[in-house]
Design a protein around this motif. Structure first.
Motif, short mmCIF file in Angstrom:
data_model
loop_
_atom_site.label_atom_id
_atom_site.label_comp_id
_atom_site.label_asym_id
_atom_site.label_seq_id
_atom_site.Cartn_x
_atom_site.Cartn_y
_atom_site.Cartn_z
N THR A 36 0.83 -1.21 0.00
CA THR A 36 0.00 0.00 0.00
C THR A 36 0.87 1.26 0.00
N ARG A 37 1.93 1.24 0.79
CA ARG A 37 2.82 2.41 0.84
C ARG A 37 3.62 2.54 -0.46
N ALA A 38 3.97 1.40 -1.06
CA ALA A 38 4.68 1.45 -2.36
C ALA A 38 3.77 2.08 -3.42
N ALA A 39 2.48 1.78 -3.35
CA ALA A 39 1.53 2.32 -4.34
C ALA A 39 1.38 3.83 -4.21
N ALA A 40 1.73 4.37 -3.04
CA ALA A 40 1.69 5.82 -2.87
C ALA A 40 2.96 6.48 -3.42
N LEU A 41 4.01 5.68 -3.61
CA LEU A 41 5.29 6.23 -4.07
C LEU A 41 5.51 6.06 -5.58
N TYR A 42 4.88 5.02 -6.14
CA TYR A 42 5.12 4.70 -7.57
C TYR A 42 3.78 4.71 -8.32
N ASP A 43 3.88 4.87 -9.64
CA ASP A 43 2.67 4.84 -10.47
C ASP A 43 2.10 3.43 -10.53
N GLU A 44 3.00 2.46 -10.56
CA GLU A 44 2.54 1.07 -10.64
C GLU A 44 3.44 0.18 -9.78
N VAL A 45 2.79 -0.74 -9.07
CA VAL A 45 3.52 -1.70 -8.25
C VAL A 45 3.24 -3.09 -8.83
N VAL A 46 4.32 -3.82 -9.13
CA VAL A 46 4.14 -5.21 -9.57
C VAL A 46 4.46 -6.10 -8.38
N VAL A 47 3.47 -6.80 -7.90
CA VAL A 47 3.71 -7.77 -6.83
C VAL A 47 4.07 -9.07 -7.53
#
Ligand code: PNS
Length: 174
Positions: A36-47
């Motif tokens: 969730t915090r990564a999604a606030a920092l980047y446009d897209e998060v690939v898990v």
């Protein structure tokens, strides 16, 4: 003569993407906090769900992916997060294929750092890809997939440590 110039790509047009790799067997609230915090920092998060040969799997990878997708907060987070499986490949190759800017990992403790640092250095050695570390939420410092599975299997209460769908999936196994 009229010259038609190529449309220029400004920095605003470049999708900033990070990759959060792991076994996620199953996803915990600690993982979810980092994603969730990564999604606030980047446009897209690939898990990226990867099979770690050092660990025996509890849930099949397809089920782990399903549980992650069902756990993501709907809207701003789920819109920015892709969940995918990768098998038999170097993480750095996946990073290159997906054009990710960085690998992103949460750190709960110094023990995590000692485990993650050689991988971060090896990954940078291989292709130059950087690893970004986020400090984990102290509320989940004691939470790991293996520990919640063990506690649950012996009758302990793991409510609040894993998403509800994961709790249900663990109950369905026992
Ligand atoms: O959640 P985990 O089990 O600690 O995640 C470890 C994982 C899957 C991220 C790591 O084993 C990995 O990156 N595997 C992919 C294969 C690879 O690139 N190995 C070299 C790592 S330097």
């Amino acid at each position: 003569m009229t010259r038609v110039s190529e449309p220029s790509l400004s920095s605003a047009d470049v999708l900033r993407r990070c990759l959060c790799p792991g076994s996620y067997d199953p996803i915990t609230n600690g993982h979810l906090d980092v994603i969730t915090r990564a999604a606030a920092l980047y446009d897209e998060v690939v898990v990226a769900v990867l099979h770690n040969p050092a660990k025996s799997g509890t849930f099949p990878v397809a089920r782990r992916i399903e549980l992650i997708r069902q756990s993501l907060p709907q809207g701003q987070v789920s819109d920015r997060v892709r969940v995918e499986a990768f098998a038999g490949r170097l993480l750095v190759d996946v990073c290159q294929e997906l054009q990710v800017e960085a690998i992103l990992k949460g750190l709960r403790s110094g023990t995590d750092f000692a485990y993650e640092l050689p991988m971060a250095l090896m990954n940078r050695h291989l292709t130059g890809v950087e690893t970004v570390f986020l400090p984990g939420n102290p509320a989940y410092e004691h939470v790991s997939s293996s520990l919640v599975k063990e506690v649950h299997s012996l009758g302990g209460d793991i409510t609040g440590l894993v998403p509800d769908v994961v709790l249900a999936a663990l109950r369905a196994r026992s």
